[in-house]
Design a protein around this motif. Structure first.
Motif, PDB file in Angstrom:
ATOM      1  N   GLN A  79       8.987  22.779 -49.671  1.00 11.17           N
ATOM      2  CA  GLN A  79       9.643  23.373 -50.967  1.00 11.17           C
ATOM      3  C   GLN A  79       8.169  24.391 -50.632  1.00 11.17           C
ATOM      4  N   CYS A  80       9.155  25.939 -50.431  1.00 15.05           N
ATOM      5  CA  CYS A  80       8.108  27.423 -50.575  1.00 15.05           C
ATOM      6  C   CYS A  80       7.699  27.999 -51.812  1.00 15.05           C
ATOM      7  N   ASN A  81       6.900  28.498 -52.470  1.00 14.10           N
ATOM      8  CA  ASN A  81       6.722  29.081 -53.172  1.00 14.10           C
ATOM      9  C   ASN A  81       5.932  30.440 -52.972  1.00 14.10           C
ATOM     10  N   TRP A  82       6.226  32.211 -53.784  1.00  8.60           N
ATOM     11  CA  TRP A  82       5.283  32.443 -53.945  1.00  8.60           C
ATOM     12  C   TRP A  82       5.699  33.922 -54.675  1.00  8.60           C
ATOM     13  N   LEU A  83       3.952  35.070 -54.931  1.00  9.63           N
ATOM     14  CA  LEU A  83       4.381  35.919 -56.280  1.00  9.63           C
ATOM     15  C   LEU A  83       4.326  36.936 -55.681  1.00  9.63           C
ATOM     16  N   GLU A  84       5.762  37.904 -56.230  1.00  9.20           N
ATOM     17  CA  GLU A  84       5.535  38.966 -55.249  1.00  9.20           C
ATOM     18  C   GLU A  84       4.701  39.898 -55.847  1.00  9.20           C
ATOM     19  N   GLU A  85       5.083  41.270 -56.071  1.00  6.22           N
ATOM     20  CA  GLU A  85       3.979  42.212 -56.085  1.00  6.22           C
ATOM     21  C   GLU A  85       4.609  43.067 -57.621  1.00  6.22           C
ATOM     22  N   THR A  86       6.456  42.917 -57.399  1.00  2.95           N
ATOM     23  CA  THR A  86       7.115  42.787 -58.438  1.00  2.95           C
ATOM     24  C   THR A  86       6.552  42.335 -59.724  1.00  2.95           C
ATOM     25  N   GLY A  87       6.315  41.217 -59.640  1.00  3.01           N
ATOM     26  CA  GLY A  87       6.392  40.337 -60.572  1.00  3.01           C
ATOM     27  C   GLY A  87       7.068  38.821 -60.594  1.00  3.01           C
ATOM     28  N   THR A  88       7.169  39.334 -59.604  1.00  2.00           N
ATOM     29  CA  THR A  88       8.874  38.112 -59.438  1.00  2.00           C
ATOM     30  C   THR A  88       8.140  36.529 -58.712  1.00  2.00           C
ATOM     31  N   ILE A  89       8.722  35.765 -59.586  1.00  5.39           N
ATOM     32  CA  ILE A  89       7.844  34.449 -58.803  1.00  5.39           C
ATOM     33  C   ILE A  89       8.911  33.975 -58.624  1.00  5.39           C
ATOM     34  N   CYS A  90       9.500  33.130 -56.853  1.00 10.29           N
ATOM     35  CA  CYS A  90      10.088  32.821 -56.355  1.00 10.29           C
ATOM     36  C   CYS A  90       9.577  31.440 -55.658  1.00 10.29           C
ATOM     37  N   SER A  91      10.127  30.876 -55.398  1.00  9.72           N
ATOM     38  CA  SER A  91      10.379  29.534 -55.450  1.00  9.72           C
ATOM     39  C   SER A  91      11.691  28.751 -54.444  1.00  9.72           C
ATOM     40  N   LEU A  92      11.716  28.094 -53.941  1.00 13.37           N
ATOM     41  CA  LEU A  92      12.677  27.883 -52.690  1.00 13.37           C
ATOM     42  C   LEU A  92      12.593  26.094 -52.071  1.00 13.37           C
ATOM     43  N   VAL A  93      13.116  25.379 -52.079  1.00 14.61           N
ATOM     44  CA  VAL A  93      13.336  24.454 -51.279  1.00 14.61           C
ATOM     45  C   VAL A  93      14.412  25.027 -50.621  1.00 14.61           C
ATOM     46  N   TYR A  94      13.946  23.801 -49.376  1.00 11.80           N
ATOM     47  CA  TYR A  94      14.964  24.372 -47.828  1.00 11.80           C
ATOM     48  C   TYR A  94      14.791  22.279 -47.115  1.00 11.80           C
ATOM     49  N   ASP A  95      16.241  22.680 -47.474  1.00  8.10           N
ATOM     50  CA  ASP A  95      17.464  21.606 -47.496  1.00  8.10           C
ATOM     51  C   ASP A  95      17.780  21.272 -45.222  1.00  8.10           C
ATOM     52  N   ILE A  96      17.028  20.820 -45.140  1.00  3.99           N
ATOM     53  CA  ILE A  96      16.931  20.615 -43.639  1.00  3.99           C
ATOM     54  C   ILE A  96      18.371  20.317 -42.943  1.00  3.99           C
ATOM     55  N   PRO A  97      18.677  18.863 -43.388  1.00  7.29           N
ATOM     56  CA  PRO A  97      19.590  18.156 -42.784  1.00  7.29           C
ATOM     57  C   PRO A  97      20.887  18.858 -43.397  1.00  7.29           C
ATOM     58  N   ASN A  98      21.190  18.831 -44.516  1.00  7.11           N
ATOM     59  CA  ASN A  98      22.025  19.872 -45.533  1.00  7.11           C
ATOM     60  C   ASN A  98      22.724  20.890 -45.025  1.00  7.11           C
ATOM     61  N   LYS A  99      21.179  21.641 -44.077  1.00  9.10           N
ATOM     62  CA  LYS A  99      21.464  22.517 -43.975  1.00  9.10           C
ATOM     63  C   LYS A  99      21.817  23.934 -45.733  1.00  9.10           C
ATOM     64  N   ARG A 100      21.268  24.018 -46.208  1.00  8.71           N
ATOM     65  CA  ARG A 100      21.040  24.409 -47.689  1.00  8.71           C
ATOM     66  C   ARG A 100      19.533  24.982 -48.007  1.00  8.71           C
ATOM     67  N   ILE A 101      20.183  26.578 -49.060  1.00  7.06           N
ATOM     68  CA  ILE A 101      18.731  26.552 -49.391  1.00  7.06           C
ATOM     69  C   ILE A 101      18.916  26.464 -50.931  1.00  7.06           C
ATOM     70  N   THR A 102      17.733  26.166 -51.987  1.00  4.83           N
ATOM     71  CA  THR A 102      18.377  26.384 -53.403  1.00  4.83           C
ATOM     72  C   THR A 102      16.748  27.308 -53.582  1.00  4.83           C
ATOM     73  N   THR A 103      17.490  28.019 -54.507  1.00  8.63           N
ATOM     74  CA  THR A 103      16.062  28.843 -55.120  1.00  8.63           C
ATOM     75  C   THR A 103      15.870  29.007 -56.786  1.00  8.63           C
ATOM     76  N   LEU A 104      14.598  29.252 -57.478  1.00 11.74           N
ATOM     77  CA  LEU A 104      14.490  29.795 -58.568  1.00 11.74           C
ATOM     78  C   LEU A 104      13.778  30.908 -58.595  1.00 11.74           C
ATOM     79  N   LEU A 105      14.447  32.155 -59.028  1.00 15.01           N
ATOM     80  CA  LEU A 105      13.592  33.737 -58.733  1.00 15.01           C
ATOM     81  C   LEU A 105      13.898  34.178 -60.069  1.00 15.01           C
ATOM     82  N   GLY A 106      12.281  34.023 -61.070  1.00 13.48           N
ATOM     83  CA  GLY A 106      11.780  34.408 -62.031  1.00 13.48           C
ATOM     84  C   GLY A 106      11.756  35.711 -61.696  1.00 13.48           C
TER      85      GLY A 106
END
Length: 173
Positions: A79-106
């Protein structure tokens, strides 16, 4: 409790460090027509990401940010998380074996409703100042648009690719 989780004794160097992913969200435009939203993410080091958005409503955005990482399952899920200057909250989960990204963006209301103003390159002072103003749009920080999506990874390699390197002394949130 540390602000940044320790990456010591994790598989970070093998799984994430310097990894560059290009991935596509299968999305729909405002008329319901299918379209691809292409994103590019470079897990630069243990506390930075560099990314570019090539498709969808945020296309044309280039950014780098301080990020936190946590290992969910070594060699499989991060999981990788960050906050942007726009106020947007980002959370990304990297699924290595399934080659998928799952995100929740606020998305901040300003970022979502004025997405044209959210485009540009953080290295450009005018773009950065405009992005920071977007965080102030809305009634409060609770005035957000939540977007949960999954993407398929189309390229996976090490290094910058077409993304520009960053100076670790450059300020981030």
């Amino acid at each position: 409790m540390p602000v940044l989780p320790s990456l010591e004794n994790t598989s970070f160097n093998t799984d994430i460090r310097n990894r560059h992913l290009i991935y596509d969200y299968a999305a729909h435009d405002s008329n319901g027509k299918s379209e691809k939203w292409r994103y590019e993410m470079w897990f630069y080091n243990e506390d930075r990401i560099v990314y570019a958005i090539h498709g969808g409503p945020m296309a044309g955005r280039k950014n780098f940010q301080t990020a936190t990482y946590q290992c969910i399952r070594p060699g499989e899920l991060w999981q990788c998380n960050w906050l942007e200057e726009t106020g947007t909250i980002c959370s990304l989960v990297y699924d290595i074996p399934n080659k998928r990204i799952t995100t929740l963006l606020g998305f901040s209301k300003g970022h979502w409703t004025q997405n044209g103003a959210a485009r540009g390159d953080k290295r450009n002072p005018e773009d950065l100042a405009r992005w920071r103003r977007l965080a102030c749009v809305g009634e409060s920080q609770a005035d957000r648009v939540l977007l949960s999506e999954q993407a398929d990874i189309v390229e996976d390699f090490r290094g910058p690719g077409n993304l520009e390197t960053i100076d670790l002394d450059w300020p981030t949130l």
